[in-house]
Design an enzyme around this catalytic site. Structure first.
Site, PDB file in Angstrom:
ATOM      1  NE  ARG A 257      10.659  -5.975 -14.532  1.00  0.00           N
ATOM      2  CZ  ARG A 257       9.770  -5.269 -15.235  1.00  0.00           C
ATOM      3  NH1 ARG A 257       8.792  -4.635 -14.619  1.00  0.00           N
ATOM      4  NH2 ARG A 257       9.851  -5.198 -16.548  1.00  0.00           N
ATOM      5  CG  HIS A 261      13.151  -2.045 -15.906  1.00  0.00           C
ATOM      6  ND1 HIS A 261      13.858  -3.213 -16.081  1.00  0.00           N
ATOM      7  CD2 HIS A 261      14.046  -1.039 -16.093  1.00  0.00           C
ATOM      8  CE1 HIS A 261      15.125  -2.927 -16.378  1.00  0.00           C
ATOM      9  NE2 HIS A 261      15.252  -1.618 -16.380  1.00  0.00           N
ATOM     10  CE1 TYR A 270       6.410  -3.872 -18.639  1.00  0.00           C
ATOM     11  CE2 TYR A 270       6.609  -1.476 -18.661  1.00  0.00           C
ATOM     12  CZ  TYR A 270       6.929  -2.699 -18.102  1.00  0.00           C
ATOM     13  OH  TYR A 270       7.753  -2.755 -17.007  1.00  0.00           O
TER      14      TYR A 270
END
Ligand SMILES: Cc1ncc(C[n+]2csc(CCOP(=O)(O)OP(=O)(O)O)c2C)c(N)n1
Length: 351
Positions: A257, A261, A270
């Site tokens: 990705r 998100h 992250y």
């Protein structure tokens, strides 16, 4: 059979086209130049439509949105292997697959704008509603396939889910049932390396997710998910197998990705910029474009980009111009005939 040649237990991964757009001639699936060009056009449409959705959200014109940037090949390859009568069961990040199956872009925007009409697909477009509870669409997909089988129909049901969904009970229950009853299912696990901020390594101790199929008694295959030709080839074989009554297949699409998100997330918290840049070099559109240019199939994409940008703008404008439905519409599209208890709830306070 590709599933015989690529053993997920050994970590073998199907790849037809490398990151420079070079192909392995022995593995190239049979697709006409016209279909290849259509596939590229579709991936580009998905990229532009996705980008527009994020922009609309940032401007407060759309509620929330889970971007699919980087996963276009992973989604489109399997959808291309389906026939009109086949079912597509999705989670929430599969805009490209839905568009290919015939869901209008306007409808998808309406869904993310919180308009109930976003759940209403045109008749004959066999797409289930979006499912946000992770993995809960998997038993639905198995149920649909089992029904096809019991009725003696030849339709296949393909379900998408993420790497995170493999940790849910529904994944085990669904795939176990599918294996025992040899339902005509294709399971596409889009391993985009993350479940929000949880890395794939924290999701499962299995070396690959594809190998989980072995425990359920059917084939699994690990595929380079940024390679549209490999994703199509693996899915076509799996769809054909299911249609012939030979049972389900699990495809693990190894992808990434590239964006957040959802629009409520910030990937910078992250993962490193270097990691994302590394995957940007593996962009599924770039490598397919290089291949198509080298074959003379794609000549100039400028006109195509302009055309697609217009389509996206028009769909967004139409969605925004669609009046909000009345509150009673939340009751309207779930059942062909409204059950008495819902009629009771609708009561007098519907409008
Ligand atoms: C049962 C359940 N638990 C938690 C959540 C919150 N949640 C939404 S998406 C998501 C991650 C899903 O990851 P994955 O299945 O890999 O799919 P991806 O989002 O990467 O496409 C989580 C934990 C949820 N929607 N449903």
């Amino acid at each position: 059979m590709l599933t015989d040649d690529f053993d997920p237990m050994k970590g073998e991964m199907l790849r037809v086209m490398d990151e420079e757009g070079n192909v392995d001639a022995r593995l190239v699936p049979k697709l006409s130049d016209e279909v290849l060009l259509k596939a590229y056009r579709h991936m580009l449409l998905t990229r532009l439509a996705d980008d527009k959705a994020v922009k609309l959200q940032r401007q407060g014109r759309l509620g929330a949105y889970p971007p699919s940037k980087g996963q276009e090949a992973s989604q489109l390859g399997p959808a291309m292997a389906l026939k009109e009568g086949d079912w597509l069961v999705w989670a929430f990040r599969e805009m490209g697959a839905l568009l290919w199956k015939g869901a209008p872009l306007r409808t998808l925007y309406l869904y993310w704008m919180g308009n109930e009409l976003g759940n209403v697909y045109p008749d004959g477009v066999r797409v289930t509603p979006s499912v946000v509870p992770v993995g809960s669409q998997i038993p639905h997909a198995v149920g649909i396939a089992y029904a096809s089988k019991l009725r003696g129909e030849k339709d296949v049901t393909l379900a998408y889910f993420g790497d995170g969904a493999t940790s849910e009970g529904e994944f085990h229950e669904g795939l176990n049932f599918a294996g025992v009853f040899r339902t005509p299912n294709v399971f596409v696990c889009q391993n985009n390396q993350f479940a929000i901020s949880t890395r794939r390594a924290k999701q499962s101790a299995s070396a690959t997710l594809a190998q989980k199929a072995v425990a359920y008694g059917f084939p699994g295959i690990l595929v380079d998910g940024n390679d549209i030709l490999a994703m199509y080839a693996a899915a076509k074989e799996a769809v054909d197998r299911a249609r012939k009554g030979k049972g389900p297949t699990l495809i693990e699409s190894y992808t990434y990705r590239l964006s957040d998100h959802t629009t409520s997330d910030d990937w910078r918290k992250y993962r490193s910029k270097e990691e994302v840049a590394e995957w940007e070099r593996k962009d599924p559109l770039k490598r397919f474009k290089t291949y198509l240019l080298s074959k003379g199939i794609l000549k100039d994409e400028e006109v195509m980009v302009k055309e697609l940008a217009d389509i996206v703008e028009k769909a967004a404008a139409e969605a925004e111009a669609t009046p909000a439905p009345s509150r009673s519409d939340v009751f309207a599209h779930t059942y062909a005939e409204m059950p008495p208890y819902l009629k009771g709830q609708l009561g007098g306070g519907g409008k």
